[in-house]
Design a protein around this motif. Sequence first.
Motif, short mmCIF file in Angstrom:
data_model
loop_
_atom_site.label_atom_id
_atom_site.label_comp_id
_atom_site.label_asym_id
_atom_site.label_seq_id
_atom_site.Cartn_x
_atom_site.Cartn_y
_atom_site.Cartn_z
N GLU A 139 0.82 -1.22 0.00
CA GLU A 139 0.00 0.00 0.00
C GLU A 139 0.85 1.27 0.00
OE1 GLU A 139 -3.19 2.25 2.93
OE2 GLU A 139 -2.71 0.15 3.29
N TYR A 140 1.87 1.32 0.84
CA TYR A 140 2.70 2.53 0.92
C TYR A 140 3.52 2.72 -0.35
CZ TYR A 140 1.35 2.68 5.79
OH TYR A 140 0.63 2.75 6.94
N LYS A 162 1.31 4.26 -2.93
CA LYS A 162 1.09 5.68 -2.66
C LYS A 162 2.31 6.52 -3.04
CE LYS A 162 -2.27 4.99 1.02
NZ LYS A 162 -2.54 5.08 2.46
N ILE A 166 2.39 6.78 -6.86
CA ILE A 166 1.39 7.75 -7.33
C ILE A 166 1.90 9.17 -7.11
CG2 ILE A 166 -0.92 8.68 -6.87
CD1 ILE A 166 -1.81 5.77 -6.38
#
Length: 128
Positions: free
Chosen positions: A108-109, A112, A115
Amino acid sequence: MLRKYRWVFLGASVVMLGAATYIYYTFDPAAHSWFPQCPFKALTGLDCPGCGSQRAAHAILHGDFVGAFHYNALLLPFIPYLTVGFGYRLVKDPDERLMKWQKILFGEYAIKILIAIIFVYFILRNMV
């Protein structure tokens, strides 16, 4: 059902990658109008984060890494990153160490952060 056709999918992917490699090696996207144009750039006049990727792929296949970086600076680091990501999918029974690295690189990190990098690249390439 998907496991049954895993090798068919892998074989088809290799054939398509080979065909794309041949096309991008043989034909320069900057010189041939039949390559797809960026719809975002056509609508807004701004370069999206992917603009220049076709020309960069052509430059990479011809060994011109400086030219590839000039066309799209994100493509060069993303090629090994995506290769590792697809490699993780081919491992049948990953051990704990491999799962840890997969979570670090593709968790997940990490998504992010990617992105954010793409967004900053989008802003910076349109400011210059």
